[in-house]
Design an enzyme around this catalytic site. Structure first.
Site, PDB file in Angstrom:
ATOM      1  CG  ASN A 113      -1.817   1.113   1.417  1.00 37.90           C
ATOM      2  OD1 ASN A 113      -1.797   2.002   0.420  1.00 37.90           O
ATOM      3  ND2 ASN A 113      -2.452   1.472   2.368  1.00 37.90           N
ATOM      4  CD  GLN A 114       1.650   3.720  -4.971  1.00 36.33           C
ATOM      5  OE1 GLN A 114       2.556   4.452  -5.286  1.00 36.33           O
ATOM      6  NE2 GLN A 114       0.784   3.430  -6.135  1.00 36.33           N
ATOM      7  CG  ASP A 115      -1.976   7.460   0.039  1.00 38.39           C
ATOM      8  OD1 ASP A 115      -1.116   8.311   0.376  1.00 38.39           O
ATOM      9  OD2 ASP A 115      -3.267   7.801  -0.054  1.00 38.39           O
ATOM     10  CG  LEU A 116       0.295   2.625   5.797  1.00 39.12           C
ATOM     11  CD1 LEU A 116      -1.087   2.339   5.998  1.00 39.12           C
ATOM     12  CD2 LEU A 116       1.262   1.410   6.334  1.00 39.12           C
ATOM     13  CG  ASN A 171      -5.477   7.017   3.708  1.00 39.57           C
ATOM     14  OD1 ASN A 171      -6.442   7.644   4.041  1.00 39.57           O
ATOM     15  ND2 ASN A 171      -4.555   7.119   2.771  1.00 39.57           N
TER      16      ASN A 171
END
Length: 289
Positions: free
Chosen positions: A191-194, A198
């Site tokens: 998951n590159q938007d942790l 979020n």
């Protein structure tokens, strides 16, 4: 119900198809609500790329309905949530691919991890990250392909932003991405938007990930978003503290992890012809360490 759109979605009016997408939201919301027999409320404030509203299912169970703006980063969110199947992330309850609608488990009380002290938050990331590293099954974009795109786009973004940092940073990031993308280790789902906004407190599990931006790549790439999350503390010492704990406790290759964190942070620094000074400074610290 008269739908009141969050002002945080206004920027989409200047995006390709954005104005048309916003205009269709009331009808799409009504159609999907009828399809899944939902009672819905007014949107959550702060939604930036999707319309997100509280929903109640026919049996009275609380849920969240998310209508996605059609953009590449959100393309495989449903597939990632289906892969994780509630393990460390919210459950996907239903998916309408044509309407880009997701019915999701609701996190209650929904407190964001960003509101917690940095030490506590980092410990939760250390617990969650390995749970998300599943075998690469599905239609996901690869880190190799994305890194190739970043190497092309970064110099152009830097130019459009008015060259707000030294060219050597950009050249170093391009060289780093070119080296890393073709020499990766074992591939897993990432998951590159942790980040702290979020990850929400929940009753089913203490903390659950929402709004993933999935990618297939090596584990060393996965920590970049946490390393440059200045909500966990901003400064060289704070950045190095996060990096040291993440790499040591997750057993990551420090050189590769530092390369990914440096390059990804600089890529993230340039968005929409603007830049983030904090990310540029973080990239300098990571490169010079």
């Amino acid at each position: 119900m008269r739908l009141t759109l969050p002002t945080t979605l206004d920027w989409l009016r200047d995006r390709p198809g954005g104005r048309e997408w916003l205009a269709t939201l009331p009808d799409t919301l009504a159609e999907v609500s009828a399809q899944w027999s939902l009672r819905v409320g007014q949107p959550y404030q702060g939604s930036y790329v999707s319309l997100v509203v509280p929903a109640t299912q026919p049996d009275g169970t609380a849920a969240v309905l998310k209508l996605q703006y059609p953009e590449p980063d959100s393309r495989y969110e449903a597939a990632a949530l289906r892969t994780w199947d509630g393990g460390g992330a919210v459950r996907l309850l239903a998916h309408d691919e044509r309407r880009l609608a997701l019915l999701l488990e609701r996190c209650e009380p929904g407190t964001p991890l960003s509101s917690m002290p940095p030490e506590y938050a980092l410990a939760r990331y250390l617990e969650l990250l390995p749970r998300l590293w599943r075998p690469p099954a599905g239609p996901f974009t690869t880190a190799e392909r994305e890194a190739a795109r970043w190497t092309t786009e970064l110099p152009a973004r830097w130019e459009r932003a008015g060259r707000p940092c030294e060219r050597r940073l950009v050249d170093a990031a391009v060289a780093t991405l070119s080296e890393l993308r073709g020499s990766q280790g074992e591939q897993v789902l990432l998951n590159q938007d942790l980040h702290g906004g979020n990850v929400l407190r929940s009753r089913r599990e203490p903390w659950l990930v929402i709004d993933p931006k999935p990618l297939i790549g090596e584990r060393e790439l996965a920590i970049a978003s946490v390393v440059h999350d200045y909500g966990l503390g901003y400064g060289r010492d704070e950045t190095e503290w996060r990096f040291a704990r993440l790499t040591a406790e997750l057993g990551l290759d420090r050189d590769r992890a530092r390369g990914w964190a440096f390059a990804r942070t600089l890529v993230q620094a340039f968005q929409d012809d603007a830049w983030m000074d904090q990310h540029i400074a973080t990239a300098r610290w990571l490169l010079s360490a």
